[in-house]
Scaffold this motif. Structure first.
Motif, PDB file in Angstrom:
ATOM      1  N   ASP A   1     -19.478  33.288  13.162  1.00 41.17           N
ATOM      2  CA  ASP A   1     -20.500  32.260  13.025  1.00 41.17           C
ATOM      3  C   ASP A   1     -20.207  31.414  11.802  1.00 41.17           C
ATOM      4  OD1 ASP A   1     -21.931  33.406  15.186  1.00 41.17           O
ATOM      5  OD2 ASP A   1     -22.587  34.964  13.805  1.00 41.17           O
ATOM      6  N   SER A   2     -19.152  30.658  11.919  1.00 40.11           N
ATOM      7  CA  SER A   2     -18.681  29.973  10.723  1.00 40.11           C
ATOM      8  C   SER A   2     -19.509  28.731  10.417  1.00 40.11           C
ATOM      9  CB  SER A   2     -17.215  29.584  10.884  1.00 40.11           C
ATOM     10  OG  SER A   2     -17.076  28.816  12.069  1.00 40.11           O
ATOM     11  N   GLY A   3     -20.503  28.475  11.230  1.00 37.78           N
ATOM     12  CA  GLY A   3     -21.395  27.376  10.894  1.00 37.78           C
ATOM     13  C   GLY A   3     -20.753  26.009  11.022  1.00 37.78           C
ATOM     14  N   GLY A   4     -19.709  25.917  11.782  1.00 34.39           N
ATOM     15  CA  GLY A   4     -19.110  24.616  12.041  1.00 34.39           C
ATOM     16  C   GLY A   4     -18.424  24.017  10.836  1.00 34.39           C
ATOM     17  N   ASP A   5     -17.971  24.848   9.922  1.00 35.72           N
ATOM     18  CA  ASP A   5     -17.321  24.310   8.747  1.00 35.72           C
ATOM     19  C   ASP A   5     -15.859  24.027   9.053  1.00 35.72           C
ATOM     20  OD1 ASP A   5     -16.958  23.430   6.239  1.00 35.72           O
ATOM     21  OD2 ASP A   5     -16.631  25.416   5.375  1.00 35.72           O
ATOM     22  N   ASP A   6     -15.577  22.843   9.487  1.00 37.25           N
ATOM     23  CA  ASP A   6     -14.172  22.504   9.686  1.00 37.25           C
ATOM     24  C   ASP A   6     -13.850  21.300   8.825  1.00 37.25           C
ATOM     25  OD1 ASP A   6     -13.828  20.012  10.985  1.00 37.25           O
ATOM     26  OD2 ASP A   6     -13.905  20.879  12.969  1.00 37.25           O
ATOM     27  N   LYS A   7     -12.558  21.110   8.558  1.00 32.99           N
ATOM     28  CA  LYS A   7     -12.171  20.136   7.536  1.00 32.99           C
ATOM     29  C   LYS A   7     -12.572  18.716   7.885  1.00 32.99           C
ATOM     30  CE  LYS A   7      -8.263  21.312   5.437  1.00 32.99           C
ATOM     31  NZ  LYS A   7      -6.892  21.806   5.255  1.00 32.99           N
ATOM     32  N   VAL A   8     -12.456  18.401   9.164  1.00 35.71           N
ATOM     33  CA  VAL A   8     -12.839  17.053   9.557  1.00 35.71           C
ATOM     34  C   VAL A   8     -14.340  16.861   9.361  1.00 35.71           C
ATOM     35  CG1 VAL A   8     -13.043  15.460  11.490  1.00 35.71           C
ATOM     36  CG2 VAL A   8     -10.929  16.761  11.176  1.00 35.71           C
ATOM     37  N   GLU A   9     -15.107  17.876   9.782  1.00 36.77           N
ATOM     38  CA  GLU A   9     -16.555  17.732   9.654  1.00 36.77           C
ATOM     39  C   GLU A   9     -16.984  17.754   8.192  1.00 36.77           C
ATOM     40  OE1 GLU A   9     -18.872  20.085  12.297  1.00 36.77           O
ATOM     41  OE2 GLU A   9     -17.846  19.273  14.060  1.00 36.77           O
ATOM     42  N   ALA A  10     -16.283  18.538   7.401  1.00 38.09           N
ATOM     43  CA  ALA A  10     -16.606  18.567   5.975  1.00 38.09           C
ATOM     44  C   ALA A  10     -16.385  17.184   5.365  1.00 38.09           C
ATOM     45  CB  ALA A  10     -15.734  19.608   5.269  1.00 38.09           C
ATOM     46  N   GLN A  11     -15.271  16.568   5.739  1.00 37.75           N
ATOM     47  CA  GLN A  11     -14.979  15.233   5.229  1.00 37.75           C
ATOM     48  C   GLN A  11     -16.010  14.226   5.757  1.00 37.75           C
ATOM     49  OE1 GLN A  11     -12.741  14.614   2.958  1.00 37.75           O
ATOM     50  NE2 GLN A  11     -13.098  12.404   2.874  1.00 37.75           N
TER      51      GLN A  11
ATOM     52  N   LYS B   1     -20.169  10.034   7.590  1.00 35.80           N
ATOM     53  CA  LYS B   1     -19.708   9.321   8.786  1.00 35.80           C
ATOM     54  C   LYS B   1     -19.607  10.288   9.943  1.00 35.80           C
ATOM     55  CE  LYS B   1     -16.770   5.759   6.677  1.00 35.80           C
ATOM     56  NZ  LYS B   1     -15.389   5.490   6.259  1.00 35.80           N
ATOM     57  N   ASP B   2     -19.454   9.730  11.118  1.00 40.12           N
ATOM     58  CA  ASP B   2     -19.204  10.505  12.313  1.00 40.12           C
ATOM     59  C   ASP B   2     -17.785  11.067  12.240  1.00 40.12           C
ATOM     60  OD1 ASP B   2     -19.916  10.870  15.386  1.00 40.12           O
ATOM     61  OD2 ASP B   2     -17.841  10.175  15.231  1.00 40.12           O
ATOM     62  N   PRO B   3     -17.573  12.327  12.629  1.00 39.97           N
ATOM     63  CA  PRO B   3     -16.231  12.903  12.521  1.00 39.97           C
ATOM     64  C   PRO B   3     -15.177  12.097  13.295  1.00 39.97           C
ATOM     65  CG  PRO B   3     -17.774  14.455  13.558  1.00 39.97           C
ATOM     66  CD  PRO B   3     -18.567  13.314  13.051  1.00 39.97           C
ATOM     67  N   PHE B   4     -15.575  11.503  14.399  1.00 40.40           N
ATOM     68  CA  PHE B   4     -14.596  10.724  15.162  1.00 40.40           C
ATOM     69  C   PHE B   4     -14.189   9.454  14.404  1.00 40.40           C
ATOM     70  CE2 PHE B   4     -16.547  13.434  18.327  1.00 40.40           C
ATOM     71  CZ  PHE B   4     -15.445  13.878  19.040  1.00 40.40           C
ATOM     72  N   GLU B   5     -15.123   8.926  13.621  1.00 37.79           N
ATOM     73  CA  GLU B   5     -14.790   7.774  12.776  1.00 37.79           C
ATOM     74  C   GLU B   5     -13.775   8.197  11.725  1.00 37.79           C
ATOM     75  OE1 GLU B   5     -17.827   5.133  10.689  1.00 37.79           O
ATOM     76  OE2 GLU B   5     -19.076   6.332  12.044  1.00 37.79           O
ATOM     77  N   ILE B   6     -13.997   9.389  11.170  1.00 38.66           N
ATOM     78  CA  ILE B   6     -13.089   9.917  10.150  1.00 38.66           C
ATOM     79  C   ILE B   6     -11.670  10.011  10.690  1.00 38.66           C
ATOM     80  CG2 ILE B   6     -12.497  12.008   8.844  1.00 38.66           C
ATOM     81  CD1 ILE B   6     -14.792  10.515   7.628  1.00 38.66           C
ATOM     82  N   THR B   7     -11.521  10.649  11.838  1.00 35.64           N
ATOM     83  CA  THR B   7     -10.164  10.845  12.355  1.00 35.64           C
ATOM     84  C   THR B   7      -9.528   9.518  12.760  1.00 35.64           C
ATOM     85  OG1 THR B   7     -11.018  11.316  14.581  1.00 35.64           O
ATOM     86  CG2 THR B   7     -10.624  13.191  13.131  1.00 35.64           C
ATOM     87  N   ARG B   8     -10.344   8.609  13.290  1.00 33.97           N
ATOM     88  CA  ARG B   8      -9.797   7.294  13.651  1.00 33.97           C
ATOM     89  C   ARG B   8      -9.267   6.579  12.419  1.00 33.97           C
ATOM     90  NH1 ARG B   8     -13.632   6.370  17.570  1.00 33.97           N
ATOM     91  NH2 ARG B   8     -15.088   5.652  16.015  1.00 33.97           N
ATOM     92  N   GLY B   9     -10.056   6.582  11.371  1.00 35.58           N
ATOM     93  CA  GLY B   9      -9.676   5.882  10.141  1.00 35.58           C
ATOM     94  C   GLY B   9      -8.417   6.449   9.521  1.00 35.58           C
ATOM     95  N   TYR B  10      -8.368   7.761   9.401  1.00 33.37           N
ATOM     96  CA  TYR B  10      -7.202   8.359   8.745  1.00 33.37           C
ATOM     97  C   TYR B  10      -5.975   8.341   9.642  1.00 33.37           C
ATOM     98  CZ  TYR B  10     -10.097   9.666   4.802  1.00 33.37           C
ATOM     99  OH  TYR B  10     -10.904   9.610   3.710  1.00 33.37           O
TER     100      TYR B  10
END
Length: 475
Positions: A81-91, A97-106
């Motif tokens: 139950d890691s609580g959804g702590d993933d690097k993209v979501e953390a960023q 921002k929305d995680p999909f915005e993050i990945t698009r930008g980078y």
RNA sequence: GGCGGCAUGGCCAAGUGGCUAAGGCGAUGGAUUGCAAAUCCAUUAUUCCCCGGUUCGAAUCCGGGUGCCGCCUCCA
């Protein structure tokens, strides 16, 4: 001599033989796009580019795929139950921002940097989020064949079903357990089992699949699925940074072999980490540099390309600013080799015998190709190119050999990609200033002559007064 | 704690059992130049982290030590 490569899997250098004659299938582990890539990342991507270019030089068609991981890996796989702590979501939370915005930008930033560094586009740059279906299919296969098991919405790979697990990294499953610092996960049958699929309603990047409504892929399945989808069950070479050896590639090997029935890759190649200022780069020291930092210091991307390719990919190299200064000087000299060759082809001073220097060229080519064929020994190949300069300065090269040297130099630069090989042409302003200085010199008006020269210097033009008149080059 | 890599001149970097230890950057002296730059000539590691060992012979192999780095936990 054929191309020999060091295979991390066998710890040996072996002749490279593609499965299909004339075609090399290569998969490169690409970036996780949760931040701006830094010079350490560039090194391993530049290594992948060098490999691809060398394979092309040897006449192979290269089918190269480099993934873009736009799903964040979990920061802690062992806690169910890691609580959804993933690097993209953390960023995403940090930037609000929305995680999909993050990945698009980078992703855009990454592609921009790659282009600036002269990295050739691979055949495909698959994104993990676009291959969810293929991942699910592979996970289902692994469950069906008994290599994986479900615990609620989570799916784990059972390492006990793949005896070769640990071969790549030299780890033994027993040691992994003993050295484990993480909490024991009761769900897993064995502590070394790894997640293929996880479920967590709190996760932002999630997909509905047969394993549940709120799932997302585990760490390693994406590369296995994408390599299979784009290159087939078995490929020739798989590359990555040295940190990928374990667990990432170890897990890929296991799940792919169990799902496909054949080994994923024949050769595994890994680039060593880049050090900065003699140690690990670190945010607290402030030496995690990006391409922008390099450019702000007055260097071009090709200088960095040279700096990161100057050492053998399996030795750790260091990055410092004084080294960049040295690189700049070396690159000017390599550029000048092309300038001198063009000058000869345009009727400039050459050795009387058109064939003069033939032996020197032949040995440079042999040394260049021998170096690269020896597991991409770039330093030896570079030394071969740098050795061309002295005979040219000494006028030991004839017109026919100069033409052949230029042809080779161009080919060699198809591999390294940081030398200015094309002819440097002067514009009218430069011509006029050179004329003005010549006139001033003839009139012994040194003030005017120096003014013209200083102006040219400011434009990046270096004048060389030779017995045959003035010549110039860009610096 | 377990596993692995590296250590070569002021700097970068090849070489991994046997000619004078590649190549580059830099430095010093001289030549050349109106002055520079560029270029040319000369000099710049009798020695390859340290200590032992194997060998006719080692930077290269073996043992020990020191230092740096990596993986085992997200990381190129």
């Amino acid at each position: 001599m054929t191309f020999h490569v060091y295979n991390t899997l066998t710890k040996e250098k072996m002749p490279f033989e593609p499965m299909e004659a004339g075609v090399a299938r290569v998969y490169n582990c690409g970036p996780t796009v949760y931040g701006r890539p830094h010079i350490g990342n560039y090194r391993s991507f530049l290594f992948a580019d060098l490999l691809r270019r060398w394979l092309e030089y040897t006449g192979l068609e290269v089918r190269q795929v480099m993934n873009i991981t736009d799903v964040g890996h979990l920061t802690d796989d062992d806690v169910a139950d890691s609580g959804g702590d993933d690097k993209v979501e953390a960023q995403a939370r940090r930037e609000k921002k929305d995680p999909f915005e993050i990945t698009r930008g980078y992703t855009a930033m990454f592609l921009q940097d790659m282009a600036a560094l002269g990295v050739r586009e691979p055949e495909a740059r698959p994104k993990a989020t676009e291959y969810i279906e293929e991942m699910v299919t592979m996970v289902e296969q692994l469950i069906a064949s008994g290599h994986a098991y479900r615990v609620g919405g989570n799916v784990y790979f059972d390492v006990s079903t793949f005896p070769a697990y640990g071969r790549l990294s030299g780890n033994r499953v027993e040691d992994l357990v003993a050295g484990s610092r993480v909490e024991v996960n009761d769900e897993k049958r064995h502590p070394a089992d790894f997640a293929l699929w996880k479920s967590d309603p709190a996760h932002l990047m999630k997909w509905e699949t047969p394993f549940g409504a709120d799932g997302f892929p585990g760490w390693h399945i994406e590369c296995s699925a994408m390599a299979k989808a784009l290159l087939g069950d078995q490929i020739d070479i798989h590359t990555g940074g040295e940190d990928n050896v374990f667990p990432h590639h170890e897990c890929e090997i296991a799940q792919s072999a169990c799902a496909n029935g054949v080994p994923l890759a024949n050769v595994w190649m890994h680039a060593k980490f880049l050090q900065v200022d003699g140690g690990k780069m670190s945010k607290s020291i402030g030496n995690v540099y990006t391409l922008s930092d390099i450019e702000e210091r007055g260097f071009e991307p090709r200088h960095l390309r040279f700096a990161l390719l100057r050492g053998h990919y399996r030795t750790q190299i260091n990055f410092t600013w004084p080294i960049m200064d040295e690189i700049r000087a070396r690159l000017e000299n390599l550029d000048e080799v092309a300038v001198m060759l063009h000058r000869i082809l345009d009727g400039g001073p050459a050795a009387a015998d058109a064939e003069a220097g033939r032996a020197l060229l032949d040995s440079a080519i042999a040394s260049f190709e021998g170096g690269m064929n020896d597991d991409l020994n770039a330093p030896v190949a570079l030394a071969a190119l740098e050795s061309l300069r002295k005979p040219l300065l000494e006028g030991q090269v004839g017109a026919a050999v100069a033409a052949d040297t230029l042809a080779f130099y161009g080919k060699a630069n198809e591999v390294f990609g940081f030398i200015q090989v094309d002819k440097q042409t002067a514009d009218a302003e430069i011509e006029a200033l050179i004329e003005a200085r010549n006139a001033a010199k003839a009139a012994k008006d040194w003030t005017a002559a120096d003014a013209a020269r200083n102006q040219l210097t400011a434009m990046g033009i270096e004048l060389q007064d030779t017995p045959d008149g003035v010549v110039w080059r860009r610096r």
